[in-house]
Design an enzyme around this catalytic site. Sequence first.
Site, PDB file in Angstrom:
ATOM      1  N   HIS A 125      34.059   7.640 -13.909  1.00 10.23           N
ATOM      2  CA  HIS A 125      34.389   7.444 -15.325  1.00 10.23           C
ATOM      3  C   HIS A 125      35.789   6.857 -15.499  1.00 10.23           C
ATOM      4  O   HIS A 125      35.971   5.824 -16.157  1.00 10.23           O
ATOM      5  CB  HIS A 125      34.273   8.793 -16.053  1.00 10.23           C
ATOM      6  CG  HIS A 125      34.645   8.757 -17.497  1.00 10.23           C
ATOM      7  ND1 HIS A 125      33.713   8.851 -18.512  1.00 10.23           N
ATOM      8  CD2 HIS A 125      35.843   8.641 -18.129  1.00 10.23           C
ATOM      9  CE1 HIS A 125      34.321   8.798 -19.677  1.00 10.23           C
ATOM     10  NE2 HIS A 125      35.625   8.675 -19.480  1.00 10.23           N
ATOM     11  N   GLU A 126      36.774   7.530 -14.922  1.00  6.45           N
ATOM     12  CA  GLU A 126      38.146   7.063 -15.108  1.00  6.45           C
ATOM     13  C   GLU A 126      38.368   5.702 -14.451  1.00  6.45           C
ATOM     14  O   GLU A 126      39.165   4.897 -14.930  1.00  6.45           O
ATOM     15  CB  GLU A 126      39.135   8.091 -14.557  1.00  6.45           C
ATOM     16  CG  GLU A 126      39.105   9.441 -15.265  1.00  6.45           C
ATOM     17  CD  GLU A 126      39.293   9.347 -16.769  1.00  6.45           C
ATOM     18  OE1 GLU A 126      39.952   8.385 -17.246  1.00  6.45           O
ATOM     19  OE2 GLU A 126      38.769  10.214 -17.494  1.00  6.45           O
ATOM     20  N   HIS A 157      37.639   3.007 -16.895  1.00  3.91           N
ATOM     21  CA  HIS A 157      38.788   2.695 -17.751  1.00  3.91           C
ATOM     22  C   HIS A 157      39.763   1.780 -17.018  1.00  3.91           C
ATOM     23  O   HIS A 157      40.321   0.840 -17.596  1.00  3.91           O
ATOM     24  CB  HIS A 157      39.519   3.988 -18.138  1.00  3.91           C
ATOM     25  CG  HIS A 157      38.862   4.782 -19.211  1.00  3.91           C
ATOM     26  ND1 HIS A 157      38.449   4.247 -20.407  1.00  3.91           N
ATOM     27  CD2 HIS A 157      38.569   6.117 -19.291  1.00  3.91           C
ATOM     28  CE1 HIS A 157      37.926   5.198 -21.163  1.00  3.91           C
ATOM     29  NE2 HIS A 157      37.983   6.338 -20.508  1.00  3.91           N
ATOM     30  N   HIS A 196      38.604  -1.743 -16.984  1.00  5.18           N
ATOM     31  CA  HIS A 196      38.796  -2.327 -18.314  1.00  5.18           C
ATOM     32  C   HIS A 196      40.222  -2.871 -18.452  1.00  5.18           C
ATOM     33  O   HIS A 196      40.434  -3.990 -18.938  1.00  5.18           O
ATOM     34  CB  HIS A 196      38.527  -1.261 -19.383  1.00  5.18           C
ATOM     35  CG  HIS A 196      38.360  -1.802 -20.763  1.00  5.18           C
ATOM     36  ND1 HIS A 196      38.363  -0.991 -21.881  1.00  5.18           N
ATOM     37  CD2 HIS A 196      38.203  -3.055 -21.226  1.00  5.18           C
ATOM     38  CE1 HIS A 196      38.202  -1.727 -22.959  1.00  5.18           C
ATOM     39  NE2 HIS A 196      38.101  -2.992 -22.597  1.00  5.18           N
TER      40      HIS A 196
END
Length: 714
Positions: free
Chosen positions: A496-497, A500, A503
């Site tokens: 998940h992280e 980020h 991104h």
Amino acid sequence: MKKIPLLLTTLCIMTVLSSCGKQEGPARENPLLSEWDTPYGVPPFDRIRVSDYMPAFREAMKEHEEEIRAIAENPEEPDFENTVLAFDNAGELLDRVEQVFWSVAAADTDPQMQAVQEQVAPMLSEHYDGIMLDGKLFERIRKVYEGRGDAGLDRLQQRLVEKIYRKFVRSGAGLSAEEKAEFRELNSRLSELTFRFGKNLLAENARYRMVLGEDEVEGLPSGVRGAARNAAKEAGLGDNKYLFDISKPSMIPFLTYSPRRDLREELYTAYNEKCNHDDELDNKELIGEIIELRTRRANLLGYDSHAAYVLDGNMAKTPENVYGLLDEIWTPALGKAGEELERMKEMKRKEDGSDDFEPWDWWYYAEKVRKAQYNLDQEALRPYFSLENVKQGIFELSNRLYGITFRPAALPVYNNECVAYEVYDADGSLLGILYMDLYPRAGRKGPGAWCGTFRNQSYRDGERVVPVVYIVANFTRPNGSIPALLDLDETKTFFHEFGHALHALFSDVPYRGLLDVEHDFVELPSQIMENWAIEPEMLRSYAIHWQTGKVIPENLIERIRKSALFNQGFETVELAAASYSDMDLHNLPEYVPMDINRFEERVLNEERGLIPQIRPRYRYPYFSHIFDGGYAAGYYGYLWAEVLDKDAFEAFRETGELFNKKVAARFREELLSKGGTEDGMVLYENFRGRQPGRLPMLVARGLVEAPASGCEAE
């Protein structure tokens, strides 16, 4: 969670340590203010002292004020170049100082850093209010905005003008002089209150310890006992004690495996009642005032509630749209959770003949059901998920999708536990720098996991300046010769992280003012990465036993896949409950003094039928996301973005190739690289060719049956 640094998070308590604003010894150049001659221009952490921050903030704010004054008092007719672009470029030094300070303060704080936070927050609040409420500056911005259609601007220039104008309006630029004064006071007080909330929570997390003896840890897996024994040794408690705290890596394994119901109750209650003891660390009064002031500020700006104000700038647009999503999820999720509860109650009745079932029993009996129903033991999985193997798996996934590679880098770090990587694009060019700080530090690091930037991507003289990105987590530590071994939840959190981080690394935006996306869009890039984590082909590549070197066996992969929907009722309900409690509190048209615990009970248990064996993921007194973390009236965003991520993942499934490079290239080009150059829904439609459907998310959570033809848009 993407960490969103707040400028208005703290206010000065005037008894600040005097050393925070002074330098000791011979005069030295402040490394925060000088040109960074480090590799790739990363922060010179090895030279930065706590005493450097306040002088750097003062100098950077002074420079920013001078830049703003030059724009506001420019005698030339306002245009894009001399007003909007000049505003967008102003404050670069202050941005640099802030990003470093707030990032380190969240991940590696101490009393001296907290003292700087207390001192600098009101200064920043006043500084930014002074800019956004500057009448001359706003008048120039307004003129450019009104004439944007006839100014020969390209699409991105027009977008920048519109976003900056809207930012000024939402920051009170259109208020009267009297209203502006009130607006400043509200912001200043809110900065004090939110800082105190976070400081109390940090102290509360650090002060609770459950110290056990040998006879009290019977039934716990050896890995859990070893980690607790190691924690006790590090705390100076001796060789024969076991230390547990209310951080998730410590608490959840204990709740999952300890047969001692009394100790499970003690530990769970300590977590569930954080900052709720009517003592010096209690947050309830702070919450009441925060909500009152946020509501007043929203009303001042013409909004019915703080939620209406926040959502006007999000994809959801209105509270009604958020409630529509939550209501669609709530009833089937609650029904599924009820079924899960009955299965666990049945098992408990067979053990002790009792129907008594409490929240601290959920993890313990859920694990028993998991073993009975799927023959799957979470602790038996850990040896296949060493942190290093998971990290390499994520690197491999990023390479298979996007062609990027990672190389360890010897760079300055703010804590010796940090590691750094150079990130290279498929063509060999430098894409960015990535730091990782993955283990808990009691009293020094906030709970949970997040991603942020020490430096955003930008352009200078036509050249892309690469971003410097970081991931912070609180994963299970290594234990002696045993490496850090993650459970499935921690593994998914790492994926998940990293989403980020991708991104931020892929960002390719020409203007600083176009970097940000809507808050309910921000979790799409992170959550889509979780979809690959337990795909069989992916598991075969990284789930390798740390001792034997053997790849995870097919029978375990099959059990993991079959158990994917296990306990989803519980997980969905606790997430949706926290989203409701956030919205209900921030959607009040006016604040009336209340018992905050009673309010939570009424809106969740009495009005919506939340079963008492499930508590919301976060209760108000320790709901850091919404009271000091930038997610106020936005916690629903995880579910909102899940609609997007599950629908987007279907784009890969539809090709029959989950690592399809063409689809990944479009996802990067249309979504990950674009920042806020378009509204989030426009970006999504550009990628998918249509709006997202909710069906894939509902199917993925087991709330509806998958249609025979697969998940398609509704």
